[in-house]
Design an enzyme around this catalytic site. Structure first.
Site, PDB file in Angstrom:
ATOM      1  N   SER A  21       0.838  -1.193   0.000  1.00  0.00           N
ATOM      2  CA  SER A  21       0.000   0.000   0.000  1.00  0.00           C
ATOM      3  C   SER A  21       0.872   1.241   0.000  1.00  0.00           C
ATOM      4  CB  SER A  21      -0.953  -0.036   1.212  1.00  0.00           C
ATOM      5  OG  SER A  21      -1.885   1.014   1.153  1.00  0.00           O
ATOM      6  N   THR A  22       0.761   2.083   1.022  1.00  0.00           N
ATOM      7  CA  THR A  22       1.479   3.361   1.045  1.00  0.00           C
ATOM      8  C   THR A  22       2.978   3.160   0.846  1.00  0.00           C
ATOM      9  OG1 THR A  22      -0.143   4.042   2.702  1.00  0.00           O
ATOM     10  CG2 THR A  22       1.727   5.512   2.319  1.00  0.00           C
TER      11      THR A  22
ATOM     12  N   HIS B  76      -2.961  -1.128  -3.258  1.00  0.00           N
ATOM     13  CA  HIS B  76      -4.161  -0.337  -3.028  1.00  0.00           C
ATOM     14  C   HIS B  76      -4.192   0.878  -3.962  1.00  0.00           C
ATOM     15  CE1 HIS B  76      -4.360  -1.999   1.354  1.00  0.00           C
ATOM     16  NE2 HIS B  76      -4.989  -2.780   0.488  1.00  0.00           N
TER      17      HIS B  76
ATOM     18  N   MET C 190      -0.233   1.259   5.234  1.00  0.00           N
ATOM     19  CA  MET C 190      -0.971   1.663   6.421  1.00  0.00           C
ATOM     20  C   MET C 190      -2.083   0.666   6.717  1.00  0.00           C
ATOM     21  SD  MET C 190      -0.954   4.242   8.565  1.00  0.00           S
ATOM     22  CE  MET C 190      -2.026   4.893   9.861  1.00  0.00           C
TER      23      MET C 190
ATOM     24  N   ASP D  19      -4.581  -4.601   6.347  1.00  0.00           N
ATOM     25  CA  ASP D  19      -5.029  -5.451   5.245  1.00  0.00           C
ATOM     26  C   ASP D  19      -3.915  -6.417   4.857  1.00  0.00           C
ATOM     27  OD1 ASP D  19      -6.770  -6.397   3.286  1.00  0.00           O
ATOM     28  OD2 ASP D  19      -6.011  -5.004   1.778  1.00  0.00           O
TER      29      ASP D  19
END
Length: 367
Positions: A184-185, A210, A303, A306
């Site tokens: 993600s991030t 994401h 973050m 998940d």
């Protein structure tokens, strides 16, 4: 955690609404400006924790200004742009240049979006404020696409909410390996670091990064132009084969299933899982059920949580699993949760993940 921000957008209406949204979310807005030229002296007077930056602006575009910030005073930047073909490409270039998150402004219903306190801006800014910029890899010129900036918070266990896997039971006799990655991030630069070190002998890979719809096709295309691997935005029924990377399309869940002796992916709609669609947990749960011991799983920078439960299910099914280490993560959220829940057998630094995958893939599958 007290967070300060500065908003740069050429629209006075957008600046007003973004400022109000941030303030309503408990973020102090130190100021705003119509373009980077106006913004620079204001920023110099009182530097914020996070800069919210438009992409296409007069006098200086967002990418040029982002590079100036990163060169002179590295600061977490959240891109805020309209979802257009050109906007996607420009936003991806900006994220590859060092931005750690983005929020997509719709072309239609912009005023309603800006007035919506749940539009993702506050979460993106808070996530960016926690980013470890020292761990952010610098992509080579022309590198790839956007990273996710939305935050996820623990909630109902994913197993209780995720769609059921499309098929049941891992193939016991196949020798095909499958590598599943959730990120993600900070993922734009980080996933490129990993993929650049792999070649077409690598097992087929399935990745959830994401992103909203509209970005993943460009993300895959850009990576495909840079790498030896074949990189595609996944379509329903695509085969998972050596040297191919399938990226879950934004706005859709991706699951692994088997078709005879082959692995393929299923791409479909579904509810948000852990606040995401695509969700890492949805992919990992299907990999655990379909590939079992033939799978290799990795949770990388991001973050929220998940993928943490899904990685644990993969490990319980016999897969070899790892999480990215804290020092090399832009945000040590998802890997930390995967480690805490016991899903990660190994903890590996970013620069070592590709070598770890190669090593595991060469080992015989334990029965």
């Amino acid at each position: 955690m007290s967070v300060t921000a500065f908003v740069i957008d050429d629209s006075a209406v957008v600046r007003k609404h973004l400022t109000e949204t941030l303030q309503a979310g408990g973020i102090e807005v130190l100021g705003s400006a119509a373009d980077p030229v106006f913004a620079w002296p204001k920023l110099a007077a009182k530097w914020p924790d996070v800069v919210v930056l438009d992409v296409e602006m007069p006098r200086m575009d967002g990418i040029t200004f982002l590079r100036k910030i990163m060169a002179e005073r590295p600061t977490p930047v959240v891109m805020c742009s309209t979802l257009t073909e050109r906007g996607c490409e420009t936003t991806m270039q900006a994220l590859a240049a060092g931005a750690v998150g983005f929020v997509t402004k719709p072309k239609l219903g912009l005023r309603e979006f800006l007035s919506d306190r749940s539009n993702g801006l506050v979460d993106a800014v808070r996530a960016a404020a926690r980013a470890n910029l020292r761990a952010l890899p610098r992509s080579p010129a022309g590198a790839a696409a956007p990273a996710a900036g939305s935050a996820a918070t623990p909630g109902t266990p994913a197993a209780a909410r995720a769609p059921a896997a499309a098929v049941h039971g891992a193939m016991a006799e196949t020798t095909d390996r499958v590598v599943a990655i959730g990120i993600s991030t900070g993922g734009v630069q980080s996933i490129e670091v990993v993929l650049r070190q792999l070649d077409r002998t690598c097992p087929g890979m399935v990745i959830v990064q994401h992103m909203p719809s509209g970005f993943t096709a460009s993300f895959a295309t850009r990576l495909n132009s840079l790498l030896e691997l074949e990189v595609l935005e996944a379509k329903d029924g695509d085969r998972v084969i050596n040297g191919r990377v399938l990226i879950a399309p934004g706005g859709k869940h991706m699951q692994l299933k088997r078709s005879g002796a082959q692995y393929v992916v299923e791409v479909r709609d579904g509810p948000l899982i852990n606040h995401h669609r695509p969700s890492v947990d949805v992919l990992f749960r299907s990999v655990a059920q379909c590939a079992g011991r033939n799978a290799i799983g990795v949770v990388m920078t991001g973050m929220g949580d998940d993928g943490a439960r899904g990685l644990r299910e993969m490990r319980e099914a016999g897969a070899v699993t790892a999480a990215q280490d804290e020092a090399s993560c832009v945000v040590f959220g998802m890997p930390a949760e995967a480690i805490r829940l016991g899903g990660a057998r190994d903890v590996v630094a970013l620069n070592g993940i590709a070598g770890w995958v190669r090593q595991v893939a060469q080992q015989p599958v334990t029965r």
